[in-house]
Write a protein that holds these residues in place. Sequence first.
Motif, PDB file in Angstrom:
ATOM      1  N   GLN A  18      16.991  -3.500   7.201  1.00 24.46           N
ATOM      2  CA  GLN A  18      17.409  -4.882   7.467  1.00 24.46           C
ATOM      3  C   GLN A  18      17.286  -5.224   8.938  1.00 24.46           C
ATOM      4  N   GLU A  19      17.742  -4.325   9.800  1.00 23.24           N
ATOM      5  CA  GLU A  19      17.705  -4.570  11.242  1.00 23.24           C
ATOM      6  C   GLU A  19      16.271  -4.649  11.748  1.00 23.24           C
ATOM      7  N   ARG A  20      15.405  -3.792  11.241  1.00 27.50           N
ATOM      8  CA  ARG A  20      14.020  -3.797  11.699  1.00 27.50           C
ATOM      9  C   ARG A  20      13.303  -5.073  11.257  1.00 27.50           C
ATOM     10  N   TRP A  54      -2.804  -4.953  13.973  1.00 29.83           N
ATOM     11  CA  TRP A  54      -2.572  -4.487  12.602  1.00 29.83           C
ATOM     12  C   TRP A  54      -1.646  -3.272  12.587  1.00 29.83           C
ATOM     13  N   ARG A  55      -1.811  -2.379  13.543  1.00 35.09           N
ATOM     14  CA  ARG A  55      -0.931  -1.204  13.594  1.00 35.09           C
ATOM     15  C   ARG A  55       0.514  -1.621  13.886  1.00 35.09           C
ATOM     16  N   LEU A  56       0.673  -2.607  14.781  1.00 36.00           N
ATOM     17  CA  LEU A  56       2.021  -3.068  15.104  1.00 36.00           C
ATOM     18  C   LEU A  56       2.705  -3.635  13.865  1.00 36.00           C
ATOM     19  N   PHE A  57       1.980  -4.425  13.077  1.00 30.36           N
ATOM     20  CA  PHE A  57       2.542  -4.940  11.817  1.00 30.36           C
ATOM     21  C   PHE A  57       3.001  -3.789  10.927  1.00 30.36           C
ATOM     22  N   ALA A  58       2.123  -2.810  10.756  1.00 31.13           N
ATOM     23  CA  ALA A  58       2.376  -1.725   9.817  1.00 31.13           C
ATOM     24  C   ALA A  58       3.513  -0.803  10.254  1.00 31.13           C
ATOM     25  N   TYR A  59       3.651  -0.612  11.564  1.00 30.38           N
ATOM     26  CA  TYR A  59       4.631   0.354  12.074  1.00 30.38           C
ATOM     27  C   TYR A  59       5.957  -0.273  12.502  1.00 30.38           C
ATOM     28  N   THR A  60       6.060  -1.597  12.445  1.00 33.05           N
ATOM     29  CA  THR A  60       7.321  -2.250  12.822  1.00 33.05           C
ATOM     30  C   THR A  60       7.854  -3.195  11.748  1.00 33.05           C
ATOM     31  N   TRP A  91       0.837  -1.195   0.000  1.00 28.59           N
ATOM     32  CA  TRP A  91       0.000   0.000   0.000  1.00 28.59           C
ATOM     33  C   TRP A  91       0.872   1.245   0.000  1.00 28.59           C
ATOM     34  N   THR A  92       0.321   2.321  -0.497  1.00 29.60           N
ATOM     35  CA  THR A  92       0.962   3.615  -0.327  1.00 29.60           C
ATOM     36  C   THR A  92       0.717   4.080   1.106  1.00 29.60           C
ATOM     37  N   GLY A  93       1.390   5.156   1.481  1.00 29.10           N
ATOM     38  CA  GLY A  93       1.168   5.701   2.814  1.00 29.10           C
ATOM     39  C   GLY A  93      -0.285   6.128   3.007  1.00 29.10           C
ATOM     40  N   GLU A  94      -0.899   6.703   1.968  1.00 28.79           N
ATOM     41  CA  GLU A  94      -2.294   7.135   2.047  1.00 28.79           C
ATOM     42  C   GLU A  94      -3.236   5.943   2.234  1.00 28.79           C
ATOM     43  N   GLN A  95      -2.977   4.858   1.520  1.00 27.58           N
ATOM     44  CA  GLN A  95      -3.822   3.677   1.652  1.00 27.58           C
ATOM     45  C   GLN A  95      -3.694   3.038   3.034  1.00 27.58           C
ATOM     46  N   LEU A  96      -2.469   2.971   3.534  1.00 28.88           N
ATOM     47  CA  LEU A  96      -2.262   2.406   4.866  1.00 28.88           C
ATOM     48  C   LEU A  96      -2.981   3.246   5.916  1.00 28.88           C
ATOM     49  N   ASN A  97      -2.883   4.559   5.780  1.00 36.83           N
ATOM     50  CA  ASN A  97      -3.544   5.448   6.734  1.00 36.83           C
ATOM     51  C   ASN A  97      -5.060   5.287   6.678  1.00 36.83           C
ATOM     52  N   ARG A 106       4.133  -5.913   6.172  1.00 40.96           N
ATOM     53  CA  ARG A 106       5.583  -5.926   6.436  1.00 40.96           C
ATOM     54  C   ARG A 106       6.316  -5.313   5.245  1.00 40.96           C
ATOM     55  N   HIS A 107       5.922  -5.707   4.038  1.00 40.03           N
ATOM     56  CA  HIS A 107       6.532  -5.147   2.835  1.00 40.03           C
ATOM     57  C   HIS A 107       6.241  -3.650   2.712  1.00 40.03           C
ATOM     58  N   THR A 108       5.022  -3.246   3.091  1.00 36.48           N
ATOM     59  CA  THR A 108       4.661  -1.827   3.033  1.00 36.48           C
ATOM     60  C   THR A 108       5.551  -1.013   3.961  1.00 36.48           C
ATOM     61  N   HIS A 109       5.773  -1.508   5.166  1.00 37.22           N
ATOM     62  CA  HIS A 109       6.627  -0.825   6.138  1.00 37.22           C
ATOM     63  C   HIS A 109       8.026  -0.609   5.557  1.00 37.22           C
ATOM     64  N   ALA A 110       8.599  -1.670   4.987  1.00 38.87           N
ATOM     65  CA  ALA A 110       9.955  -1.578   4.440  1.00 38.87           C
ATOM     66  C   ALA A 110      10.007  -0.660   3.225  1.00 38.87           C
ATOM     67  N   THR A 111       9.035  -0.790   2.344  1.00 39.74           N
ATOM     68  CA  THR A 111       9.021   0.006   1.116  1.00 39.74           C
ATOM     69  C   THR A 111       8.914   1.495   1.426  1.00 39.74           C
ATOM     70  N   LEU A 112       8.012   1.861   2.341  1.00 38.39           N
ATOM     71  CA  LEU A 112       7.845   3.277   2.686  1.00 38.39           C
ATOM     72  C   LEU A 112       9.115   3.843   3.306  1.00 38.39           C
ATOM     73  N   LEU A 113       9.780   3.056   4.163  1.00 40.40           N
ATOM     74  CA  LEU A 113      11.035   3.524   4.767  1.00 40.40           C
ATOM     75  C   LEU A 113      12.097   3.774   3.700  1.00 40.40           C
TER      76      LEU A 113
END
Length: 417
Positions: free
Chosen positions: A380-382, A237-243, A213-219, A362-369
């Motif tokens: 990688q560490e996260r 779900w928030r924990l997945f998205a933010y970590t 998802w994009t940041g807008e879609q996740l929000n 998980r992929h969304t978190h990494a991609t946005l970062l």
Amino acid sequence: MTTKRTDATSETKPRRSRSRQPGSIQDYDTKDGKRWRFQIYVPKDPEYPELGMRRLTRSGFTSTEDANDALQEALKQRKQNEKFGTKVPTLGTYADEWVAGLKLAASTITGYKKIIRNHITPQLGAIHLDKLTATRIARHYRDLEDHGRNDQYGKGRPLSANSVHKVHVVLGAILDAAIDDGHITVNPSKKKRTVKAPTTSEVRAQKPEIVTWTGEQLNLFLIWDRDEIDDELFALWRLFAYTGMRRSEALALRWSDINTKTMRISIRRAVDTNDWTKTKPTKTGTARVIDVDAETLKVLASYKVARAELSFSLGKADAYVFGDDDGKLRSPDAMTSRWDRRIKWITAKYSTMHRVTIKGLRHTHATLLLEMGVHPKVVQERLGHSTITTTMNIYSHVTPTMQRSAIDRFAASLGQA
């Protein structure tokens, strides 16, 4: 009167033990002509020398040279205390014995057993190890690529390059072990001129695209999930998205793993997907610590209060954060089913939303970062990848964005030059 002769020529010499002889070669006649055989004495069981020796005979050689070559090989085996006369097992029998002796994660062994059961034993299992050739293995891989799928929904369809590569890895490991056990002398799966296993580039080319998802879609999802359906699992779900945490890692968290003072979470264990009533070490086998934002910690704190209101024990330090109402671990598959229902609801309501999996969060978190310019080492560490190469290979689709940002900053730094 005759006298008994005692000269040296008439003395009977003591017979030497044939077990000490290097071996003998004799010729014999057959209807097809002369043949040769060799004989040596070998231990009945090298592990128990007290059982004594037995005679080993091999025949049918068409020349003394062939017989002597075989004799020398047998002498070498005897010197190395190898067993003789043991029938070489079939690949199927040996594969089952091999996998039973592995000491790996239960999920890894389950995966190996599935590969053996579906893609090795049915096609190659009846072949004795010493009769398996590189040509036969090569043909097997082509068959798998053509019609190798064995699952309920895709039976008879082509097997992906990644799956064939996994078969190649497992088969190669089995045959390496067969060499160690003395059943074969070379590994036919490693004869690269004949055996053409899928290459890394071929595997990567066939990999499905990562859906995020994009940041807008996740929000949009998080606001909808919290405010419109008042989801009890919003914190998960928030924990997945933010970590970027793995599903099995999040479900195995205890309250003691969350440090609100340092604003960090320690990821020490994961749910065992083979037996989700138990936990196991993380995928890499090591614990890791990740930073968490203040708002996510507030969400978790509110969730803890709600849990403690159900039962005081559910808010204790050693309680599972996302356990069931009895404090036990939840099934990862059950959580996936609950996630899928929410995705079905939101995609029906908003045309701008598309389906992503829990892993997609998980992929969304990494991609946005990465798109924000965060260094891949931090990502990688996260995520808990063992190497940064893994991170870069998975998220290579983000590279163009990173390059554009980098070159724009580079050009701006040089001014009007």
